[in-house]
Design an enzyme around this catalytic site. Sequence first.
Site, short mmCIF file in Angstrom:
data_model
loop_
_atom_site.label_atom_id
_atom_site.label_comp_id
_atom_site.label_asym_id
_atom_site.label_seq_id
_atom_site.Cartn_x
_atom_site.Cartn_y
_atom_site.Cartn_z
N ASN A 182 -0.95 44.58 4.12
CA ASN A 182 -2.37 44.52 3.79
C ASN A 182 -3.13 45.11 4.97
OD1 ASN A 182 -2.53 42.91 1.16
ND2 ASN A 182 -1.12 41.72 2.45
N GLU A 183 -3.43 46.39 4.83
CA GLU A 183 -4.06 47.12 5.93
C GLU A 183 -5.54 46.75 6.02
OE1 GLU A 183 -2.13 48.41 7.83
OE2 GLU A 183 -0.72 49.84 6.97
N PRO A 184 -6.18 47.07 7.17
CA PRO A 184 -7.62 46.81 7.28
C PRO A 184 -8.35 47.34 6.05
CG PRO A 184 -6.76 47.56 9.37
CD PRO A 184 -5.62 47.67 8.39
#
Length: 658
Positions: A182-184
């Site tokens: 879950n990337e920025p």
Amino acid sequence: MITESPALENPNGIAPAGEMPTGGPIQSAITYEKIPTHIYADAKDASRAVAQEIASLIRQKQGEGKPCILGLATGSSPKTVYAELIRMHREEGLSFHNVVSFNLDEYYPMEPNSLQSYWRFMREQLFDHVDIPKDNYHVPDGTLRPEKVSEFTKKYEAEIEAAGGLDFQLLGIGGNGHIGFNEPGSLINSHTRLMMLDNSTRAAASVDFGGLPKTPRKAITMGVSSILGARRVVLLAWGERKAPVIKGAVEGLVTELNPASYLQTHPNALFVIDEAAASELTRMKTPWLVDSVVWDNRMKKKAVTHLSLTLSKPILKLTDRDYNDNGMSDLLAQYGQAYDINIDVFNQLQHTITGWPGGKPDADDANRPERALPAHKRCLIFSPHPDDDIISMGGTFQRLVDQGHEVHIGYQTSGNIAVADDEALRFADYVVDFNTKFDIKSPEATRIFQDAAASLRNKGDTEMDTAEVRYVKGLIRMGEAKSTCRFVGIPVEQAHFMNMPFYETGTVAKKPLSEEDVKITMALIAEVKPHQIYAAGDLADPHGTHKVCLDAVLEAVRRLKDESFMKDCWVWLYRGAWAEWDIHEIEMAVPMSPDQVMKKRLGIFKHQSQKDGVVYQGTDSREFWQRAEDRNRDTAELYNKLGLAEYEAMEAFVRWRF
Ligand code: F6R
């Protein structure tokens, strides 16, 4: 464990008094931390505690006759936890027969047997070594056709739910704050899905894929909401590279820009981190703002330099009011007035600066970092990779040689994995062509280079280097190191290529330090009988090679310490290309003039295989000479900001006392 933060219900208030669960200092009186955080001296101790918690949960569920549903992570952080669980399985009879697990993520596309697949990782690191039934573990499928992915992700979540939800979720954290992948930008309500990987994530992963172009762009990941749905979440972080993002997640606002900060909203989350990863937390960085501290010399230096830099005021201009306004009135009360503290710390810093890293002959050395005598010292610089000597202490290396010391270099590893295939093929072809042209028939010489060239031509992206290819790559790096030595001015006999065996795996993952590695190190120290040893004390190296190399040197020194030649030996630690010592820790700072900076740059250029898109670039896109220059300039600037003389650049060292 060394410290613990108060529980979540009391985010910014006064902590409940009481003893630490496993000993250690009393917990902080005030906390800035919004997630309970346990800090351990090192990853090993921390992993043991986490493995204990998982084991207790598994056993508790066994007692209740229920399955234990675990959410598992990959990456470097959980490896030590898995190793401890395997040990408990083997030695303490911990059974995994009731464990059902769901892994967080998998690269996409990805074949399960590829070297980099998370499926393979989990089998190698845990599943194949314990008695978990084969049908009980789940890793997202990287082989699906694109149109099947969405159906798969829904099914994955449904399976977790059908199993009763996650009892425990283990997490690592990316340098950008990602949990799972879950990337920025990921939302708090995000579900299991296919994600585009962030550039920084790909750069970090490129270490395993042999370069950015070969690194996948996508991954399937559990969503933030799936992670937050677990009844217990434990996040691990080791090393100072994680320190800024840990600070943000633990002390900052909840924001999608740092997805780990979502854990502030979880009622039962815990961060388990080592001291290095904790180093930016308020209680570590400015402990006097959190609790009463013992104002020993180190703490005084740390606080005064911090005050000076925070207020952008040279040390000698700090006033009583500055101390009072910034939570340091007790320091003031202890020493009387700002003037006395300022002078004391200023002088200490002044005395760290020297243009004579081997000691200044015929000078009073009472306030110098090094002894004047013997005037001509034998110096042994340990360089983990073949270029760390020049990158990290090139200016000091040059001064030692110019000032007449006998400088030896111990190149600890071959550094062979960091040479690009294409570069190696260029050299192998060169030798093959030469041998053909002049009809050179030495069967071995011809075979090695022909085999290497053939293997490099046919090599797939995920294949390991053959022994011949590793040999050619090692030779390239050895040639570059010799070239640097000639450039600085030491005879080639003083360059010692140690080829420590722990490094020679052909992959990024290295073997642990072995007895043979320590013996090789001891033998070189005994041969040179140095008055000074320089070693890389850089624990932020992403491959861990520096750490093993340092452990080898420290262990060798410990074992040799009673030998007569060691009585006169001092050990200095420098840092690698990744980070610098904190200003208050520095015990010797060696200035460089603009000309010396330029000369060092040319010395670094001798390492041609490490220029222009090097294989193990990591997340920092600057070349090594740029990193070195920026860092050395920053150190000089810090000294200047504190009110000391202004130099172009500085290299910094800390003494290790054995
Ligand atoms: C791995 C995962 C990632 C890693 C993170 C940190 O399953 O989901 O979030 O936990 O990238 O990786 P390491 O531990 O290698 O620093």
